[in-house]
Design a protein around this motif. Sequence first.
Motif, PDB file in Angstrom:
ATOM      1  N   ALA A   1       0.835  -1.206   0.000  1.00 33.60           N
ATOM      2  CA  ALA A   1       0.000   0.000   0.000  1.00 33.60           C
ATOM      3  C   ALA A   1       0.871   1.257   0.000  1.00 33.60           C
ATOM      4  CB  ALA A   1      -0.928  -0.012   1.210  1.00 33.60           C
ATOM      5  N   GLY A   2       1.956   1.239   0.777  1.00 32.52           N
ATOM      6  CA  GLY A   2       2.863   2.382   0.784  1.00 32.52           C
ATOM      7  C   GLY A   2       3.537   2.588  -0.553  1.00 32.52           C
ATOM      8  N   ALA A   3       3.921   1.487  -1.218  1.00 34.08           N
ATOM      9  CA  ALA A   3       4.560   1.594  -2.532  1.00 34.08           C
ATOM     10  C   ALA A   3       3.602   2.190  -3.556  1.00 34.08           C
ATOM     11  CB  ALA A   3       5.042   0.224  -2.992  1.00 34.08           C
ATOM     12  N   VAL A   4       2.327   1.818  -3.483  1.00 28.41           N
ATOM     13  CA  VAL A   4       1.329   2.373  -4.414  1.00 28.41           C
ATOM     14  C   VAL A   4       1.175   3.874  -4.192  1.00 28.41           C
ATOM     15  CG1 VAL A   4      -1.110   2.366  -5.030  1.00 28.41           C
ATOM     16  CG2 VAL A   4       0.092   0.201  -4.707  1.00 28.41           C
ATOM     17  N   THR A   5       1.102   4.288  -2.929  1.00 25.99           N
ATOM     18  CA  THR A   5       0.977   5.718  -2.617  1.00 25.99           C
ATOM     19  C   THR A   5       2.184   6.505  -3.106  1.00 25.99           C
ATOM     20  OG1 THR A   5      -0.364   5.212  -0.662  1.00 25.99           O
ATOM     21  CG2 THR A   5       0.682   7.377  -0.742  1.00 25.99           C
ATOM     22  N   THR A   6       3.377   5.983  -2.839  1.00 30.86           N
ATOM     23  CA  THR A   6       4.596   6.662  -3.293  1.00 30.86           C
ATOM     24  C   THR A   6       4.686   6.675  -4.811  1.00 30.86           C
ATOM     25  OG1 THR A   6       5.749   6.002  -1.262  1.00 30.86           O
ATOM     26  CG2 THR A   6       7.114   6.666  -3.123  1.00 30.86           C
TER      27      THR A   6
ATOM     28  N   GLY B   1      12.572  12.272  -4.678  1.00 24.93           N
ATOM     29  CA  GLY B   1      11.822  13.451  -4.263  1.00 24.93           C
ATOM     30  C   GLY B   1      10.533  13.101  -3.558  1.00 24.93           C
ATOM     31  N   ALA B   2       9.859  12.045  -4.025  1.00 26.55           N
ATOM     32  CA  ALA B   2       8.616  11.622  -3.379  1.00 26.55           C
ATOM     33  C   ALA B   2       8.882  11.107  -1.967  1.00 26.55           C
ATOM     34  CB  ALA B   2       7.934  10.548  -4.216  1.00 26.55           C
ATOM     35  N   ILE B   3       9.928  10.306  -1.799  1.00 27.97           N
ATOM     36  CA  ILE B   3      10.255   9.774  -0.470  1.00 27.97           C
ATOM     37  C   ILE B   3      10.611  10.905   0.487  1.00 27.97           C
ATOM     38  CG2 ILE B   3      11.885   8.368   0.831  1.00 27.97           C
ATOM     39  CD1 ILE B   3      10.001   6.665  -0.734  1.00 27.97           C
TER      40      ILE B   3
ATOM     41  N   ASP C   1      -4.973   9.736   3.377  1.00 25.01           N
ATOM     42  CA  ASP C   1      -4.568   8.696   2.433  1.00 25.01           C
ATOM     43  C   ASP C   1      -3.672   7.673   3.115  1.00 25.01           C
ATOM     44  OD1 ASP C   1      -5.913  10.143   0.502  1.00 25.01           O
ATOM     45  OD2 ASP C   1      -4.127  11.309  -0.023  1.00 25.01           O
ATOM     46  N   ALA C   2      -3.390   6.553   2.409  1.00 24.67           N
ATOM     47  CA  ALA C   2      -2.472   5.545   2.924  1.00 24.67           C
ATOM     48  C   ALA C   2      -1.072   6.134   3.032  1.00 24.67           C
ATOM     49  CB  ALA C   2      -2.482   4.324   2.013  1.00 24.67           C
ATOM     50  N   ALA C   3      -0.343   5.703   4.058  1.00 21.36           N
ATOM     51  CA  ALA C   3       1.016   6.196   4.253  1.00 21.36           C
ATOM     52  C   ALA C   3       1.928   5.672   3.160  1.00 21.36           C
ATOM     53  CB  ALA C   3       1.531   5.764   5.626  1.00 21.36           C
ATOM     54  N   GLY C   4       2.793   6.547   2.647  1.00 22.67           N
ATOM     55  CA  GLY C   4       3.750   6.141   1.641  1.00 22.67           C
ATOM     56  C   GLY C   4       4.974   5.497   2.266  1.00 22.67           C
ATOM     57  N   LEU C   5       5.920   5.099   1.426  1.00 22.50           N
ATOM     58  CA  LEU C   5       7.115   4.421   1.918  1.00 22.50           C
ATOM     59  C   LEU C   5       7.963   5.339   2.797  1.00 22.50           C
ATOM     60  CD1 LEU C   5       8.203   2.433  -1.267  1.00 22.50           C
ATOM     61  CD2 LEU C   5       7.136   1.539   0.805  1.00 22.50           C
ATOM     62  N   GLY C   6       7.965   6.634   2.527  1.00 26.10           N
ATOM     63  CA  GLY C   6       8.717   7.559   3.369  1.00 26.10           C
ATOM     64  C   GLY C   6       8.205   7.567   4.799  1.00 26.10           C
ATOM     65  N   ILE C   7       6.882   7.531   4.957  1.00 25.55           N
ATOM     66  CA  ILE C   7       6.289   7.481   6.289  1.00 25.55           C
ATOM     67  C   ILE C   7       6.620   6.160   6.963  1.00 25.55           C
ATOM     68  CG2 ILE C   7       4.122   7.517   7.574  1.00 25.55           C
ATOM     69  CD1 ILE C   7       4.953  10.200   6.447  1.00 25.55           C
ATOM     70  N   LEU C   8       6.596   5.064   6.209  1.00 30.50           N
ATOM     71  CA  LEU C   8       6.940   3.760   6.774  1.00 30.50           C
ATOM     72  C   LEU C   8       8.401   3.719   7.228  1.00 30.50           C
ATOM     73  CD1 LEU C   8       5.074   1.355   4.317  1.00 30.50           C
ATOM     74  CD2 LEU C   8       4.343   2.161   6.566  1.00 30.50           C
ATOM     75  N   VAL C   9       9.287   4.358   6.457  1.00 27.32           N
ATOM     76  CA  VAL C   9      10.694   4.425   6.859  1.00 27.32           C
ATOM     77  C   VAL C   9      10.835   5.163   8.184  1.00 27.32           C
ATOM     78  CG1 VAL C   9      12.926   5.465   6.277  1.00 27.32           C
ATOM     79  CG2 VAL C   9      11.654   4.191   4.547  1.00 27.32           C
ATOM     80  N   LEU C  10      10.171   6.311   8.317  1.00 31.83           N
ATOM     81  CA  LEU C  10      10.235   7.070   9.568  1.00 31.83           C
ATOM     82  C   LEU C  10       9.646   6.277  10.727  1.00 31.83           C
ATOM     83  CD1 LEU C  10       9.253  10.710   8.480  1.00 31.83           C
ATOM     84  CD2 LEU C  10      11.505   9.847   9.106  1.00 31.83           C
ATOM     85  N   SER C  11       8.519   5.627  10.483  1.00 32.49           N
ATOM     86  CA  SER C  11       7.876   4.843  11.537  1.00 32.49           C
ATOM     87  C   SER C  11       8.768   3.693  11.993  1.00 32.49           C
ATOM     88  CB  SER C  11       6.533   4.309  11.035  1.00 32.49           C
ATOM     89  OG  SER C  11       5.918   3.482  12.006  1.00 32.49           O
TER      90      SER C  11
ATOM     91  N   LEU D   1      12.277  -1.628  -1.166  1.00 35.22           N
ATOM     92  CA  LEU D   1      11.095  -1.513  -2.029  1.00 35.22           C
ATOM     93  C   LEU D   1      11.089  -0.163  -2.750  1.00 35.22           C
ATOM     94  CD1 LEU D   1       8.529  -2.848  -3.013  1.00 35.22           C
ATOM     95  CD2 LEU D   1       7.338  -1.960  -0.989  1.00 35.22           C
ATOM     96  N   ALA D   2      11.508   0.900  -2.062  1.00 36.55           N
ATOM     97  CA  ALA D   2      11.604   2.213  -2.707  1.00 36.55           C
ATOM     98  C   ALA D   2      12.639   2.183  -3.829  1.00 36.55           C
ATOM     99  CB  ALA D   2      11.961   3.279  -1.678  1.00 36.55           C
ATOM    100  N   SER D   3      13.757   1.495  -3.589  1.00 36.30           N
ATOM    101  CA  SER D   3      14.770   1.364  -4.641  1.00 36.30           C
ATOM    102  C   SER D   3      14.223   0.586  -5.828  1.00 36.30           C
ATOM    103  CB  SER D   3      16.014   0.657  -4.086  1.00 36.30           C
ATOM    104  OG  SER D   3      16.581   1.397  -3.034  1.00 36.30           O
TER     105      SER D   3
END
Length: 260
Positions: free
Chosen positions: A56-61, A191-193, A204-214, A230-232
């Motif tokens: 879900a985070g990958a889709v948002t990002t 830039g998105a991350i 909205d669903a949290a993106g990968l950047g939010i998951l990294v911080l969490s 996954l971001a890479s």
Amino acid sequence: MRPTPLHAVAPPLAALVILLALWEALARALSVPAYLLPPPSDVARAGAMNAATLLAGAVTTAKAALAGFFLSAAVGVLAAVALASSRPLERALYPYTVFLQTVPIVAIAPLLVLWCGPGLRAVAVSAFIVSVFPVIANTLAGLRSVEPALRDLFRLYGAGRFATLRKLELPSALPHLVTGLRIAAGLAVIGAIVGEFVAGFSEDAAGLGILVLSAYRQLRTDLLFAAVLLASGLGLALFGAVDLAGRRLLRRWHPSEINR
């Protein structure tokens, strides 16, 4: 003998397997704490256990990165055409396009939240700011590198400005444009991350950047590695799509792609 796709994929895959094996062995042998450097098996386990959240985070990002990338492609090409049309205009405005490349996106991300609101729009603008300069710079270089003799030939036959742009300058600049888009594809995900670190919170669903911080705040280094990988992969996928499209456009006539 023409190389097959397997010949291109096998060396990096072999290097990846060796690297992961060494990483796993050293992490186990040296008893490195998992919160410092988890072994690949722990990263894979965390990724599998949190697959739905990560997807879900990958889709948002991906939505924000794609929006920023396509916006940078459109604005970058239009800006390059405008700058190439006039030397005084280029001297006056090109330094400000360089500003887009040098501005610290983390520092202005709070402003993006104020201007665009938190969520997808602010993150997409962050991706756009980071990725637009390579498109402008490479397209402008391509438009400027048209052979003078060809320009004179078009002028001799009475071709107007638009006809020269459409039939000579843009086709000649296409290899440079593709290079700029390849660079922008990876930068859009970055830039998105980075934008999500500050602006990526909303309903909205949290993106990968939010998951990294969490994951960082919870010392879940295994989950953090899974999100980063996954971001890479997302950046590689976007780069691969742009690269494939560019190769299909250029392979029939440009020397860099004919024998590739």
